[in-house]
Motif scaffolding. Structure first.
Motif, PDB file in Angstrom:
ATOM      1  N   MET A 179       0.837  -1.196   0.000  1.00 41.42           N
ATOM      2  CA  MET A 179       0.000   0.000   0.000  1.00 41.42           C
ATOM      3  C   MET A 179       0.872   1.246   0.000  1.00 41.42           C
ATOM      4  N   ARG A 180       0.385   2.292  -0.658  1.00 37.36           N
ATOM      5  CA  ARG A 180       1.073   3.586  -0.679  1.00 37.36           C
ATOM      6  C   ARG A 180       0.159   4.617  -0.016  1.00 37.36           C
ATOM      7  N   VAL A 181       0.685   5.284   1.004  1.00 40.47           N
ATOM      8  CA  VAL A 181      -0.092   6.242   1.779  1.00 40.47           C
ATOM      9  C   VAL A 181       0.509   7.638   1.590  1.00 40.47           C
ATOM     10  N   ILE A 182      -0.346   8.605   1.299  1.00 36.61           N
ATOM     11  CA  ILE A 182       0.063  10.004   1.215  1.00 36.61           C
ATOM     12  C   ILE A 182      -0.411  10.699   2.484  1.00 36.61           C
ATOM     13  N   VAL A 183       0.500  11.275   3.232  1.00 31.76           N
ATOM     14  CA  VAL A 183       0.168  12.014   4.449  1.00 31.76           C
ATOM     15  C   VAL A 183       0.427  13.484   4.187  1.00 31.76           C
ATOM     16  N   VAL A 184      -0.588  14.307   4.340  1.00 25.67           N
ATOM     17  CA  VAL A 184      -0.457  15.746   4.135  1.00 25.67           C
ATOM     18  C   VAL A 184      -0.416  16.407   5.511  1.00 25.67           C
ATOM     19  N   GLY A 185       0.729  16.967   5.856  1.00 26.32           N
ATOM     20  CA  GLY A 185       0.926  17.600   7.154  1.00 26.32           C
ATOM     21  C   GLY A 185       2.132  17.030   7.855  1.00 26.32           C
ATOM     22  N   GLY A 186       3.053  17.920   8.268  1.00 24.64           N
ATOM     23  CA  GLY A 186       4.295  17.482   8.882  1.00 24.64           C
ATOM     24  C   GLY A 186       4.330  17.599  10.383  1.00 24.64           C
ATOM     25  N   GLY A 187       3.167  17.899  11.008  1.00 26.61           N
ATOM     26  CA  GLY A 187       3.116  17.982  12.454  1.00 26.61           C
ATOM     27  C   GLY A 187       3.076  16.614  13.105  1.00 26.61           C
ATOM     28  N   VAL A 188       2.830  16.605  14.411  1.00 24.38           N
ATOM     29  CA  VAL A 188       2.933  15.343  15.141  1.00 24.38           C
ATOM     30  C   VAL A 188       1.818  14.375  14.745  1.00 24.38           C
ATOM     31  N   VAL A 189       0.613  14.879  14.455  1.00 26.06           N
ATOM     32  CA  VAL A 189      -0.466  13.972  14.054  1.00 26.06           C
ATOM     33  C   VAL A 189      -0.152  13.351  12.694  1.00 26.06           C
ATOM     34  N   GLY A 190       0.285  14.176  11.737  1.00 21.89           N
ATOM     35  CA  GLY A 190       0.666  13.630  10.439  1.00 21.89           C
ATOM     36  C   GLY A 190       1.829  12.670  10.525  1.00 21.89           C
ATOM     37  N   THR A 191       2.832  13.024  11.320  1.00 20.18           N
ATOM     38  CA  THR A 191       4.017  12.182  11.424  1.00 20.18           C
ATOM     39  C   THR A 191       3.696  10.843  12.094  1.00 20.18           C
ATOM     40  N   MET A 192       2.795  10.844  13.053  1.00 22.02           N
ATOM     41  CA  MET A 192       2.394   9.581  13.660  1.00 22.02           C
ATOM     42  C   MET A 192       1.594   8.716  12.688  1.00 22.02           C
ATOM     43  N   ALA A 238       2.256   8.690   9.479  1.00 24.38           N
ATOM     44  CA  ALA A 238       3.348   8.141   8.670  1.00 24.38           C
ATOM     45  C   ALA A 238       4.021   6.994   9.407  1.00 24.38           C
ATOM     46  N   TRP A 239       4.242   7.159  10.705  1.00 24.88           N
ATOM     47  CA  TRP A 239       4.879   6.110  11.515  1.00 24.88           C
ATOM     48  C   TRP A 239       4.047   4.831  11.487  1.00 24.88           C
ATOM     49  N   GLN A 240       2.742   4.966  11.689  1.00 23.56           N
ATOM     50  CA  GLN A 240       1.885   3.789  11.681  1.00 23.56           C
ATOM     51  C   GLN A 240       1.936   3.071  10.333  1.00 23.56           C
ATOM     52  N   ALA A 241       1.891   3.833   9.258  1.00 26.39           N
ATOM     53  CA  ALA A 241       1.909   3.212   7.931  1.00 26.39           C
ATOM     54  C   ALA A 241       3.231   2.501   7.660  1.00 26.39           C
ATOM     55  N   VAL A 242       4.328   3.138   8.001  1.00 20.48           N
ATOM     56  CA  VAL A 242       5.641   2.522   7.785  1.00 20.48           C
ATOM     57  C   VAL A 242       5.792   1.272   8.640  1.00 20.48           C
ATOM     58  N   VAL A 256       5.272   5.465   2.250  1.00 19.74           N
ATOM     59  CA  VAL A 256       4.667   6.722   2.686  1.00 19.74           C
ATOM     60  C   VAL A 256       5.348   7.894   1.997  1.00 19.74           C
ATOM     61  N   VAL A 257       4.531   8.823   1.504  1.00 23.88           N
ATOM     62  CA  VAL A 257       4.988  10.138   1.088  1.00 23.88           C
ATOM     63  C   VAL A 257       4.320  11.149   2.011  1.00 23.88           C
ATOM     64  N   GLN A 258       5.123  11.908   2.744  1.00 22.22           N
ATOM     65  CA  GLN A 258       4.607  12.916   3.667  1.00 22.22           C
ATOM     66  C   GLN A 258       4.914  14.296   3.094  1.00 22.22           C
ATOM     67  N   ILE A 259       3.895  15.149   3.027  1.00 20.68           N
ATOM     68  CA  ILE A 259       4.012  16.454   2.377  1.00 20.68           C
ATOM     69  C   ILE A 259       3.711  17.541   3.400  1.00 20.68           C
ATOM     70  N   GLU A 260       4.599  18.529   3.474  1.00 20.17           N
ATOM     71  CA  GLU A 260       4.448  19.634   4.427  1.00 20.17           C
ATOM     72  C   GLU A 260       4.535  20.969   3.668  1.00 20.17           C
ATOM     73  N   ARG A 261       3.621  21.884   3.937  1.00 19.88           N
ATOM     74  CA  ARG A 261       3.588  23.139   3.181  1.00 19.88           C
ATOM     75  C   ARG A 261       4.675  24.126   3.594  1.00 19.88           C
ATOM     76  N   ALA A 297      13.725   1.793   4.941  1.00 24.80           N
ATOM     77  CA  ALA A 297      14.491   1.208   3.826  1.00 24.80           C
ATOM     78  C   ALA A 297      13.974   1.691   2.472  1.00 24.80           C
ATOM     79  N   GLY A 298      13.898   3.031   2.341  1.00 21.34           N
ATOM     80  CA  GLY A 298      13.484   3.617   1.065  1.00 21.34           C
ATOM     81  C   GLY A 298      11.988   3.733   0.866  1.00 21.34           C
ATOM     82  N   ARG A 299      11.202   3.365   1.890  1.00 21.97           N
ATOM     83  CA  ARG A 299       9.743   3.437   1.753  1.00 21.97           C
ATOM     84  C   ARG A 299       9.150   4.738   2.286  1.00 21.97           C
TER      85      ARG A 299
END
Length: 375
Positions: A1-14, A16-20, A26-31, A160-162
């Motif tokens: 699965m590929r997950v896009i997370v929009v937001g670099g704060g703690v909620v977004g980063t968590m 991303a952590w869960q998905a990884v 995971v691709v995480q995007i921060e404005r 590992a590159g994900r």
């Protein structure tokens, strides 16, 4: 699965952590170049003590477990199980603490009522005058200004590159199932998109959910030079009883009716929360402002009030104030809700509005999202 997370704060980063952790890309995007909102501007407290019972407490306790687990894997988070003390000075304040101790979930929170001498054994820096203190052994802390940096570095190492982090990109448009376009014109496609945009509720979020049941709250805080000695616990004052739902009781009703807040504290809806940073400085706050538009400036009277409260507990002058700032977080208008989680487009979910619970509850909020979406 590929997950896009929009937001670099703690909620977004968590998220991303869960998905990884579950083996996904995971691709995480921060404005911004770095997240600059509530995730950096808070106390870093993992605050179990004041949470409402039921879902909110369950979420906070689960998050506390996850924070400790992640802290062991990412030492840079600075996780510490420091607990908290709320000193009390008057019979009315003591009665609220005693009522909290009588809650059926008091043991889960780690509540104990200590004498002043017992409280000073735990935290010798509290040399000021008080009669007793409510101890919460389940409270903890991390370093908010650097938490996302260390989490992202751990994600890069562990994935590992994900895992990819893209900064300075604002997501502008949903362009299909699990697909969004950013302001560089690039399209990011995944099996799921999570919008964890914090207090940024305009732009795409407003277009997707015009009547979002979430409001923004502004607060003022400050940080001092190093104290010169350990402050071994987080510290709150009895005004926090008025603010946190765990302390609601007839005893609190009596406190509110018979013991007025200081005028400045009442005007700015203040409580004291204080935690020591790893460099020895103290992070101290805070105020609450709900009416829009927010003032653009910070006011000095609340800082003077909270500094005087701190000095009265420490029994010594406060170190030089090094930073003052204001911050804004997003809170569900129904404050009994832990978070607003909503599917807003095909393959796109919005997760926002945890309010002051964001730092505390973010690992469990992300875990629930992952479970509900079947990651």
């Amino acid at each position: 699965m590929r997950v896009i997370v929009v937001g670099g704060g703690v909620v977004g980063t968590m998220h991303a952590w869960q998905a990884v952790e579950r083996g996904h890309e995971v691709v995480q995007i921060e404005r911004e170049a770095e997240a600059r909102g509530a995730s950096l501007r808070n106390f870093g407290q993992i605050w179990v003590s004041g949470r409402a019972g039921g879902e909110e407490l369950d979420t906070a306790l689960r998050a506390r477990e996850l924070w400790e687990r992640i802290g062991a894997q990412v030492p840079g988070l600075g996780f510490r199980a420091n607990g908290s003390l709320t000193p009390v000075r008057t019979p009315r304040e003591l009665a609220v603490a005693e009522a909290a101790l009588a809650r059926p979930d008091a043991a889960a929170r780690g509540y104990e009522l200590l004498t002043a001498a017992q409280a000073r054994e735990i935290n010798p820096a509290l040399r000021g005058a008080f009669e007793a203190a409510l101890w919460c052994g389940r409270d903890a802390a991390v370093e908010p200004r650097t938490a996302q940096l260390h989490l992202r570095e751990a994600l890069r190492t562990r994935a590992a590159g994900r895992y990819t982090f893209l900064a300075d990109r604002e997501v502008r448009e949903v362009v299909g199932h699990g697909a969004v376009r950013d302001d560089h014109g690039d399209v990011h496609r995944g099996d799921a998109v999570v919008l964890a945009t914090g207090a940024w509720l305009s732009g795409l979020v407003r277009e997707l959910v015009p009547d979002l049941p979430v409001r923004r709250v502004r607060l003022q805080m400050m940080q001092t030079d190093p104290l010169g000695e350990p402050l071994t616990t987080s510290v709150a004052d009895a005004d926090s009883f008025r603010y946190y739902p765990a302390y609601r009781s007839p005893a609190l009703d009596a406190l509110n009716a018979e013991q007025e807040q200081a005028p400045i504290a009442a005007e700015h809806k203040m409580q004291l929360l204080m935690v020591q940073r790893r460099d020895g400085g103290l992070t101290i706050g805070d105020t609450h402002e709900y009416e829009h538009p927010f003032a653009f400036d910070t006011l000095e009277d609340p800082y003077e009030h909270v500094a005087a409260v701190v000095e009265s507990f420490l029994g010594r002058p406060l170190p030089r104030i090094r930073h003052r700032w204001a911050g804004v977080y997003a809170q569900c208008t129904d404050t009994t809700r832990v978070v607003h989680r909503q599917q807003v487009a095909d393959g796109v979910w919005l997760v926002t509005g945890p309010g002051g619970r964001g730092m505390t509850c973010s690992p469990a909020i992300a875990e629930t999202t992952a479970n509900e979406l079947g990651w």
